[in-house]
Design an enzyme around this catalytic site. Structure first.
Site, short mmCIF file in Angstrom:
data_model
loop_
_atom_site.label_atom_id
_atom_site.label_comp_id
_atom_site.label_asym_id
_atom_site.label_seq_id
_atom_site.Cartn_x
_atom_site.Cartn_y
_atom_site.Cartn_z
N SER A 158 -0.66 -15.47 -29.03
CA SER A 158 -0.49 -15.94 -27.65
C SER A 158 0.59 -17.01 -27.51
O SER A 158 0.97 -17.35 -26.40
CB SER A 158 -1.81 -16.48 -27.09
OG SER A 158 -2.13 -17.73 -27.66
N LYS A 196 -2.96 -24.11 -27.25
CA LYS A 196 -2.31 -23.73 -25.99
C LYS A 196 -1.49 -24.91 -25.46
O LYS A 196 -1.64 -26.05 -25.89
CB LYS A 196 -3.36 -23.34 -24.94
CG LYS A 196 -4.12 -22.05 -25.25
CD LYS A 196 -3.25 -20.83 -25.12
CE LYS A 196 -4.05 -19.54 -25.32
NZ LYS A 196 -4.56 -19.40 -26.67
#
Length: 237
Positions: A158, A196
């Site tokens: 990701s 993230k």
């Protein structure tokens, strides 16, 4: 290293086995931990099995046994300000930047810094939170800033557009806060850890992926605990 919920469940099962000799049902576990569904209990039980704390016995309904208890039962269990578990990943001088040491010929050279690797971090769908200290790695001290550091092995894709690939090792500076736009290790609901980019959107916190295949996840501020910020990356070819 267990999350608060994993620790609570393990101790609940342990105490029930001590009292009755029979493990609690998944419904009883759900009520004891105040979870909304049994799926959360299944995830916690699986995580405890994977870490070697719990073992389910085959061919027997509800049969399980506690294999070991966490070291965190000893004095010094770290708690975050809201009462949730905060992985105590740095002990002693591990991960601290060291001063330059003069060599016999008069030149100055810096020693390698020893950084503990604390298992895997998800760069994709969040996985169970930071694990136990698995091993140490030596890194050049110039890769580290002031403070304490730990490393995590990346699982998932990701963050590929930020240059972070599956299998990389990220260096993290231990911190409980981060600036807007920094890449962080975030602990969500005291259960899931993920790597993230952090964005603040009003009273909410957004955890952004660096891959269009993944959507941004938005949480209330009480659901996200920053564990550290990204300071470096190691890749093996």
């Amino acid at each position: 290293m267990l999350t608060r919920k994993q620790h609570e469940l393990l101790m609940f099962i342990h105490e029930r086995l001590k009292e009755t000799g029979v493990p609690p049902s998944f419904e009883e576990m759900k009520e004891a931990l105040d979870l909304k569904s049994k799926s959360g209990i299944h995830r916690l039980v699986t995580a405890l099995e994977e870490r070697g704390f719990l073992r389910r016995l085959p061919h027997r309904a509800r049969a399980m046994e506690v294999v070991k208890l966490p070291d965190s039962m000893a004095p010094g269990l770290a708690q975050n300000p809201r009462g949730g578990f905060n992985p105590s990943v740095i002990q002693g001088s591990l991960g601290k930047r060291r001063e330059a040491v003069p060599l016999p010929d008069g030149d100055a050279a810096a020693e390698s810094a020893t950084v503990p690797v604390m298992g895997r971090i998800a760069a994709g769908v969040p996985i169970s939170a930071i694990q136990d200290h698995t091993h140490n790695i030596a890194v050049p001290p110039e890769m580290l800033g002031i403070g304490e550091h730990f490393a995590l092995e990346v699982k998932g894709d990701s963050m590929i557009e930020a240059g972070i690939l599956d299998g990389d090792t990220v260096l993290i500076r231990k911190a409980q806060s981060a600036s807007n736009g920094e890449i962080v290790v975030a602990l969500v609901d005291d259960e899931e850890a993920t790597l993230k980019r952090l964005r603040r959107k009003g009273d909410s916190i957004a955890l952004e992926a660096a891959n269009p295949a993944y959507e941004t996840r938005i949480f209330g501020p009480d659901r996200v605990d920053v564990q550290g910020t990204l300071v470096g990356l190691i890749r093996r070819y």
